[in-house]
Design an enzyme around this catalytic site. Structure first.
Site, PDB file in Angstrom:
ATOM      1  N   LYS A 231      42.512   1.151 -27.908  1.00 18.10           N
ATOM      2  CA  LYS A 231      42.495   1.641 -29.284  1.00 18.10           C
ATOM      3  C   LYS A 231      42.988   3.080 -29.380  1.00 18.10           C
ATOM      4  O   LYS A 231      43.071   3.814 -28.405  1.00 18.10           O
ATOM      5  CB  LYS A 231      41.097   1.467 -29.890  1.00 18.10           C
ATOM      6  CG  LYS A 231      40.793  -0.006 -30.136  1.00 18.10           C
ATOM      7  CD  LYS A 231      39.530  -0.241 -30.917  1.00 18.10           C
ATOM      8  CE  LYS A 231      39.368  -1.734 -31.212  1.00 18.10           C
ATOM      9  NZ  LYS A 231      38.098  -2.015 -31.891  1.00 18.10           N
ATOM     10  N   ARG A 266      34.691  -6.126 -24.617  1.00 19.05           N
ATOM     11  CA  ARG A 266      35.843  -6.966 -25.015  1.00 19.05           C
ATOM     12  C   ARG A 266      37.118  -6.236 -24.606  1.00 19.05           C
ATOM     13  O   ARG A 266      37.362  -5.103 -25.046  1.00 19.05           O
ATOM     14  CB  ARG A 266      35.788  -7.198 -26.520  1.00 19.05           C
ATOM     15  CG  ARG A 266      36.892  -8.067 -27.088  1.00 19.05           C
ATOM     16  CD  ARG A 266      36.708  -8.222 -28.590  1.00 19.05           C
ATOM     17  NE  ARG A 266      37.732  -9.074 -29.193  1.00 19.05           N
ATOM     18  CZ  ARG A 266      38.916  -8.641 -29.619  1.00 19.05           C
ATOM     19  NH1 ARG A 266      39.219  -7.357 -29.507  1.00 19.05           N
ATOM     20  NH2 ARG A 266      39.784  -9.478 -30.147  1.00 19.05           N
TER      21      ARG A 266
END
Length: 311
Positions: A231, A266
């Protein structure tokens, strides 16, 4: 730390209990990302073909990944919605091909109709970035006996990064997750995981505050999932403009999350996470991270079952 997740129907690695089928594990389990979309922010198009998706799934399973999160719609900032029929066309062939595999299948969707179709096809868990706001999503999960991952997101994928704002990000996000968990359980959803939604309607400082406050969230009754894979906050912290180059930063964030008690991380680089988490567990003086299921052993990254009963 031992974690538990209850299903209302049989699931791989789960034991039958009076409450349902219980999936039990120690340490942080790895949820491998399997995007079957053409436009995901990091790996869009790589697994759009069924044979490519199944090859990636097999590689993750062989590495010791115990959950596959299948996504048919991108939730990157600014992503356009995908019609439900198109999302189903992407995810259903993958679910059907993997439903007999010894792996837990999660479906990353915001749509109740997609969740219902995926669960009928053989999925076990719903990962809803909208946090089960839609009562119909709660009903779908309750009727199918499927637990759900409840995530926090301010706004929606098209608007969430426009101007995120909070008076107290930790209190607001944790309070929201706990309230949504109560609503889900009251509606009959068998169990929930909580996800603070790193990168979903948050600035860098908001994300850092939530990551530093993880011990408060993981001390509660529900397992916590952290998904910071590749991210943008890693770019802000370490100057890594290309998402595909952010796996080292992802590992650092997820190892921190595991040390703080996260139950699931994740990740795109799922095999690397399995290895890193096992090494961290050994260095901390405990057993290597044990995947879900009764009395499983690990050998060269491949899971083997002993003769104990399981669903």
């Amino acid at each position: 730390m031992t974690h538990r997740l209850t299903f209302g129907r049989p699931a791989p690695g789960a034991e039958r209990t009076p409450r349902g089928w219980e999936w039990r594990w120690t340490g942080a389990a790895v949820m491998g990302i399997l995007n079957v979309t053409p436009d995901s922010f990091s790996d869009g198009g790589r697994h759009a073909a069924l044979q490519d998706a199944l090859a990636a799934a097999q590689a993750m399973r062989e590495a010791g990944v115990v959950i596959l999160d299948i996504g048919g719609e991108s939730t990157r900032p600014g992503a356009a919605p995908v019609p439900a029929h198109e999302e189903l066309d992407r995810v259903l062939p993958v679910i059907r091909a993997l439903r007999s595999a010894d792996v837990l299948l999660s479906v990353d969707t915001m749509k109740p109709e997609v969740a219902a179709g995926a669960l009928r096809a053989g999925a076990h868990l719903i990962n809803d970035v909208t946090g089960l706001r839609d009562p119909q999503m709660r009903r779908v999960c309750a009727e199918a006996g499927a637990p759900a991952c409840v995530m926090h997101m301010q706004g929606d994928p098209q608007t969430m990064q426009a101007a995120p704002h909070y008076a107290d990000v930790v209190a607001e996000v944790h309070g929201y997750l706990r309230a949504q968990a109560r609503e889900a359980l009251d509606a009959g959803v068998p169990d929930v995981l909580l996800d603070p939604g790193i990168g979903f309607g948050k600035t860098l400082e908001h994300n850092l505050s939530l990551l530093r406050a993880l011990p408060d969230l993981t001390a509660g009754p529900h397992p916590v999932l952290i998904g910071a894979s590749r991210k943008r906050l890693i770019d802000f912290m370490a100057s890594v403009p290309h998402a595909a180059d952010r796996d080292p930063g992802t590992l650092a964030l997820h190892l921190h999350a595991a040390r703080c008690g996260a139950a699931v991380v994740r990740a795109h680089a799922a095999a690397a996470h399995v290895q890193a988490l096992r090494v961290q567990a050994a260095l901390s003086g405990g057993d290597r991270t044990r995947p879900p299921g009764p009395q499983r052993t690990l050998d060269s990254g491949v899971m083997h079952h002993t003769d104990t009963e399981r669903a």
